[in-house]
Design a protein around this motif. Structure first.
Motif, mmCIF file in Angstrom:
data_model
loop_
_atom_site.group_PDB
_atom_site.id
_atom_site.type_symbol
_atom_site.label_atom_id
_atom_site.label_comp_id
_atom_site.label_asym_id
_atom_site.label_seq_id
_atom_site.Cartn_x
_atom_site.Cartn_y
_atom_site.Cartn_z
ATOM 1 N N TYR A 119 0.825 -1.205 0.000
ATOM 2 C CA TYR A 119 0.000 0.000 0.000
ATOM 3 C C TYR A 119 0.862 1.259 0.000
ATOM 4 O O TYR A 119 0.646 2.193 -0.798
ATOM 5 N N ASP A 132 -5.390 0.214 -1.292
ATOM 6 C CA ASP A 132 -5.812 0.434 0.089
ATOM 7 C C ASP A 132 -5.067 -0.527 1.014
ATOM 8 O O ASP A 132 -4.433 -1.482 0.595
ATOM 9 N N TYR A 133 -5.157 -0.203 2.291
ATOM 10 C CA TYR A 133 -4.603 -1.092 3.314
ATOM 11 C C TYR A 133 -5.785 -1.725 4.044
ATOM 12 O O TYR A 133 -6.545 -1.025 4.732
ATOM 13 N N ASP A 134 -5.968 -3.032 3.879
ATOM 14 C CA ASP A 134 -7.148 -3.715 4.405
ATOM 15 C C ASP A 134 -6.750 -5.158 4.705
ATOM 16 O O ASP A 134 -6.573 -5.971 3.791
ATOM 17 N N GLU A 145 -6.840 -8.615 7.849
ATOM 18 C CA GLU A 145 -7.287 -9.212 9.097
ATOM 19 C C GLU A 145 -6.120 -9.992 9.682
ATOM 20 O O GLU A 145 -5.492 -10.802 8.991
ATOM 21 N N HIS A 169 -9.852 -6.598 12.269
ATOM 22 C CA HIS A 169 -9.939 -6.152 10.871
ATOM 23 C C HIS A 169 -9.407 -4.720 10.829
ATOM 24 O O HIS A 169 -9.971 -3.819 11.448
ATOM 25 N N SER A 170 -8.308 -4.531 10.118
ATOM 26 C CA SER A 170 -7.630 -3.236 10.108
ATOM 27 C C SER A 170 -7.686 -2.634 8.709
ATOM 28 O O SER A 170 -7.274 -3.275 7.728
ATOM 29 N N VAL A 171 -8.213 -1.422 8.626
ATOM 30 C CA VAL A 171 -8.220 -0.675 7.358
ATOM 31 C C VAL A 171 -7.583 0.681 7.629
ATOM 32 O O VAL A 171 -7.734 1.252 8.717
ATOM 33 N N ARG A 183 -5.539 4.478 5.722
ATOM 34 C CA ARG A 183 -5.231 5.305 4.554
ATOM 35 C C ARG A 183 -4.190 6.353 4.953
ATOM 36 O O ARG A 183 -4.237 6.914 6.052
ATOM 37 N N GLY A 204 -6.562 5.030 10.529
ATOM 38 C CA GLY A 204 -7.243 3.768 10.245
ATOM 39 C C GLY A 204 -8.268 3.413 11.297
ATOM 40 O O GLY A 204 -8.432 4.107 12.300
ATOM 41 N N HIS A 220 -9.749 -0.061 13.464
ATOM 42 C CA HIS A 220 -9.583 -1.457 13.862
ATOM 43 C C HIS A 220 -10.910 -1.966 14.402
ATOM 44 O O HIS A 220 -11.492 -1.362 15.300
ATOM 45 N N THR A 221 -11.385 -3.082 13.851
ATOM 46 C CA THR A 221 -12.662 -3.660 14.256
ATOM 47 C C THR A 221 -12.427 -5.050 14.839
ATOM 48 O O THR A 221 -11.711 -5.870 14.248
#
Length: 325
Positions: free
Chosen positions: A33, A40-42, A44, A58-60, A62, A77, A79-80
């Motif tokens: 990325y 994108d940066y996405d 788990e 789950h990390s997304v 930008r 970002g 984190h879920t």
């Protein structure tokens, strides 16, 4: 709050908490990325929490600011926590693999005609298809009550060279999960093998191979327990009810196979004795110097005669009449 464990403004701190098995994937995604090879940066991955647990996140993210040379300066970002979903996915996949494992074990049971053929195939299927780290089958020595390894497959097999298990209730080495499975005639489940007081005698050796989760199942011949099936995992895992039920049914299938193999062995032994008796009988007739008759009284007939003369036929008819009167 789990977010305080996994959220950090420091990249090195973040990387230090990523699970070793997930780190290469996470690092590659970050590099791709930041260097423009993906939009994108996405990802788990698992993160270690402050209490030592592994949590799926789950990390997304930008990049929101870059340095003059174009390299990233600041990244935002979200984190879920996806631990529950990942656990459900894992359990569904594990159950599916175990159903395949039971089917493959039953296929091996149909193919094999001896324990020596069956046991290695069962251990191989349980590990390679079932996804367990190691499986072994042991039989109880009827003289010493020691449990002897009959077959094994998987990683850490050297563990079995040093471990000692007994089915003698007065022996301390019968108090672990395997000894209890034999003595109590029931499955024994452990989700804390490395620290459970019941496995204290085996902690040192188990630590060398990373065993954390184990289960032992009695194997029966008729009403008697003659051995065990033992499986190990290196990851801390839960034996949920569906998995317990399926593994218990699989061990029951193996016990059923042992009964069938035993009955088949008895049949073959009886057939062998019958053939030997037939050979002796034929030799007796062939080598006898005295005329001999084999008669079937109910039919009043001679079944066999080495000297088939009219006089012997008359004698046989008379014998048949006497036997029927």
């Amino acid at each position: 709050d789990w977010s305080s464990d996994v959220c950090s403004s420091d990249l090195d701190a973040w990387n230090a908490r990523v699970h070793p098995d997930d780190f290469p994937k996470a690092q590659q995604a970050f590099d791709d990325y930041t260097e423009g090879r993906r939009p994108d940066y996405d990802i788990e991955c698992r993160q270690r929490t402050s209490d030592g647990r592994w949590l799926w996140v789950h990390s997304v993210g930008r990049i929101v600011e870059r340095l003059p040379d174009g390299s990233p300066r600041r990244m935002l970002g979200i984190h879920t926590d996806v631990n529950a979903r990942k656990a459900a996915e894992y359990n569904a996949e594990r159950l599916s693999r175990l159903y395949q494992t039971r089917s493959a074990c039953n296929a091996a049971i149909v193919r094999c005609t001896t324990r020596e053929d069956l046991f290695p195939q069962l251990c191989e299927v349980i590990v390679d298809t079932g996804g367990l780290d190691m499986a072994w089958i042991g039989l109880v020595d009827t003289d010493t009550l020691d449990v002897r390894v009959a077959a094994a497959h998987g990683s850490g097999l050297d563990y079995l060279d040093t471990v000692a298990i007994s089915a003698d209730p007065v022996n301390p080495r019968s108090r672990g999960p395997s000894g209890r499975a034999i003595i109590e005639n029931r499955p024994v489940w452990l989700e804390d093998f490395a620290v459970n007081p019941q496995t204290e005698l085996w902690h040192a050796e188990a630590a060398k191979y990373g065993w954390t989760t184990a289960a032992s199942f009695p194997l029966r011949l008729g009403p008697d327990v003659i051995g065990i099936l033992v499986v190990y995992l290196r990851r801390t895992d839960k034996w949920d009810e569906d998995v317990r039920d399926l593994l218990a049914k699989m061990s029951a299938d193996i016990s059923f196979a042992l009964d069938a193999l035993h009955r088949n062995a008895l049949r073959l032994e009886a057939e062998a004795r019958l053939r030997q008796s037939e050979v002796r009988y034929r030799s007796l007739f062939a080598e006898s110097t005295v005329p001999m008759l084999l008669v079937e009284p109910s039919a009043r007939r001679v079944v066999r005669s080495e000297e088939h003369t009219s006089e012997l036929q008359s004698l046989a008819y008379l014998v048949c009449r006497l036997l029927l009167e």
